[in-house]
Scaffold this active site. Sequence first.
Site, PDB file in Angstrom:
ATOM      1  N   HIS A 171      -8.511   2.686   6.554  1.00  0.00           N
ATOM      2  CA  HIS A 171      -7.339   2.596   4.805  1.00  0.00           C
ATOM      3  C   HIS A 171      -6.547   3.486   4.347  1.00  0.00           C
ATOM      4  CE1 HIS A 171      -5.961   0.753   2.308  1.00  0.00           C
ATOM      5  NE2 HIS A 171      -6.505   1.472   1.295  1.00  0.00           N
ATOM      6  N   TYR A 178      -8.438 -11.256   1.265  1.00  0.00           N
ATOM      7  CA  TYR A 178      -9.933 -11.262   1.256  1.00  0.00           C
ATOM      8  C   TYR A 178     -10.402 -10.742  -0.009  1.00  0.00           C
ATOM      9  CZ  TYR A 178      -6.942  -6.846   1.581  1.00  0.00           C
ATOM     10  OH  TYR A 178      -6.662  -5.885   0.968  1.00  0.00           O
ATOM     11  N   GLU A 179      -9.591 -10.533  -1.447  1.00  0.00           N
ATOM     12  CA  GLU A 179     -10.015 -10.374  -2.293  1.00  0.00           C
ATOM     13  C   GLU A 179     -10.946 -12.108  -3.086  1.00  0.00           C
ATOM     14  OE1 GLU A 179      -7.599  -7.705  -5.476  1.00  0.00           O
ATOM     15  OE2 GLU A 179      -6.434  -8.421  -3.505  1.00  0.00           O
ATOM     16  N   HIS A 232      -4.110 -10.739  -2.701  1.00  0.00           N
ATOM     17  CA  HIS A 232      -5.120 -11.004  -0.717  1.00  0.00           C
ATOM     18  C   HIS A 232      -5.928 -11.950  -1.335  1.00  0.00           C
ATOM     19  CE1 HIS A 232      -3.994  -6.614  -0.655  1.00  0.00           C
ATOM     20  NE2 HIS A 232      -3.697  -6.968  -0.123  1.00  0.00           N
ATOM     21  N   ASN A 243      -0.024   2.223  11.351  1.00  0.00           N
ATOM     22  CA  ASN A 243      -1.056   2.841  12.679  1.00  0.00           C
ATOM     23  C   ASN A 243      -1.132   2.203  13.189  1.00  0.00           C
ATOM     24  OD1 ASN A 243      -2.101   0.867  10.196  1.00  0.00           O
ATOM     25  ND2 ASN A 243      -3.411   0.357  12.464  1.00  0.00           N
ATOM     26  N   ALA A 301       2.166  -2.598   4.188  1.00  0.00           N
ATOM     27  CA  ALA A 301       1.911  -1.402   6.009  1.00  0.00           C
ATOM     28  C   ALA A 301       1.093  -2.188   6.666  1.00  0.00           C
ATOM     29  CB  ALA A 301       0.780  -0.992   4.679  1.00  0.00           C
ATOM     30  N   HIS A 323      -4.538  -0.609  -5.631  1.00  0.00           N
ATOM     31  CA  HIS A 323      -3.727  -1.411  -6.420  1.00  0.00           C
ATOM     32  C   HIS A 323      -3.707  -1.707  -7.431  1.00  0.00           C
ATOM     33  CE1 HIS A 323      -3.345  -2.809  -1.784  1.00  0.00           C
ATOM     34  NE2 HIS A 323      -2.638  -3.267  -1.900  1.00  0.00           N
ATOM     35  N   MET A 340      -2.061  -7.854   6.749  1.00  0.00           N
ATOM     36  CA  MET A 340      -2.800  -9.039   6.193  1.00  0.00           C
ATOM     37  C   MET A 340      -2.260  -9.640   4.733  1.00  0.00           C
ATOM     38  SD  MET A 340      -6.305  -6.494   5.771  1.00  0.00           S
ATOM     39  CE  MET A 340      -6.676  -5.446   7.306  1.00  0.00           C
ATOM     40  N   SER A 341      -1.009  -9.563   4.467  1.00  0.00           N
ATOM     41  CA  SER A 341      -0.412  -9.837   3.602  1.00  0.00           C
ATOM     42  C   SER A 341       0.612 -11.052   4.025  1.00  0.00           C
ATOM     43  CB  SER A 341      -0.453  -8.868   2.020  1.00  0.00           C
ATOM     44  OG  SER A 341       0.752  -8.012   3.357  1.00  0.00           O
ATOM     45  N   SER A 398       0.859  -1.225   0.077  1.00  0.00           N
ATOM     46  CA  SER A 398       0.022  -0.214  -0.001  1.00  0.00           C
ATOM     47  C   SER A 398       0.740   1.139  -0.190  1.00  0.00           C
ATOM     48  CB  SER A 398      -0.650   0.377   1.128  1.00  0.00           C
ATOM     49  OG  SER A 398      -1.796  -0.815   0.741  1.00  0.00           O
TER      50      SER A 398
HETATM   51  N1  HPA Z   1      -3.774  -4.944  10.849  1.00  0.00           N
HETATM   52  C1  HPA Z   1      -4.214  -5.261   9.821  1.00  0.00           C
HETATM   53  N2  HPA Z   1      -3.267  -4.212   8.012  1.00  0.00           N
HETATM   54  C2  HPA Z   1      -2.715  -3.671   8.678  1.00  0.00           C
HETATM   55  C3  HPA Z   1      -2.947  -2.535   9.561  1.00  0.00           C
HETATM   56  C4  HPA Z   1      -3.371  -3.236  11.027  1.00  0.00           C
HETATM   57  O1  HPA Z   1      -3.744  -2.596  11.539  1.00  0.00           O
HETATM   58  N3  HPA Z   1      -2.544  -1.217   9.142  1.00  0.00           N
HETATM   59  C5  HPA Z   1      -2.293  -1.726   7.921  1.00  0.00           C
HETATM   60  N4  HPA Z   1      -2.604  -2.957   7.460  1.00  0.00           N
END
Ligand code: HPA
Length: 275
Positions: A248, A86-87, A84, A236, A114, A62, A212-213, A31
Amino acid sequence: MSLFEQITNCSAVLTEKLQGRTPKIGLVLGSGLGPFADTFAQKIEIPYSAVPGLPSSTVHGHKGQFVSGTLNGTHCLAMQGRLHGYEGFTAQETVMPIRTMIASGITTLIITNAAGGLNPEWPPGTLMLITDHIRLQSGHPLNGPNEERLGPRFPDMTEAYSLELRNIALASAEQMGTTLQQGVYVANDGPAYETPAEVRFAKVIGGDAVGMSTASEVIAARHMGARVLGISCITNYGAGLSSELLDHSEVTEVANRVKKTFQGLLTEIIRSISN
Ligand code: HPA
């Protein structure tokens, strides 16, 4: 068609589109980092959809293409956008572009993402060298009959993230005056962010970041014998660790903010690897 045949076919198409180039270093641009590939010279862009047999990416932000080019003379092949789970893809499908890059000549893979940070002392924008991962995702990229021509049934994961490459990354960061933290990446399915309880759990089991990856990609790369470097951009605090709700747009905003530093670091790392 066997997995080996699928990968061989995808690689044949990619190789033809690369016009005879043999890429050395592969990159997965997470990302906000996609534009790094725009710094390549002699670019060739190849959408995943132009390679029959590869699933194509849909997620917002993406791009879903390979970008081939040189960086200070080193031939790189980047994935602008990853797949991903989740897609709607299976874990095996999400790693098809990785396998295709390796079948096309990549021996070193640099994976970026990210992630949410679990350390209260790491503010958003912190870069974290991935030392190891804990995979909590459903499905597995190696599920199904093993293809011995690609790799072993039970690949070793003791040093999934190459120590040699990690040392190069740390030296590059030091040379640039960039702080590079180190930690364990906990891979969740998403797409919902973690609950605060899940974030506490990730911390208790030894995690420093959640995302998530990445983990499936690393497994596929190790299965095929490529060495891997992973770097997370902590965008974050993990859910519940700050008063902020997760969004996001904040993730992409922070990733964009540190893009220049991150890209500079990647450039230096690639220069060191190539020397
Ligand atoms: N959790 C999962 N995936 C993420 C996060 C998060 O806090 N931040 C960026 N991708």
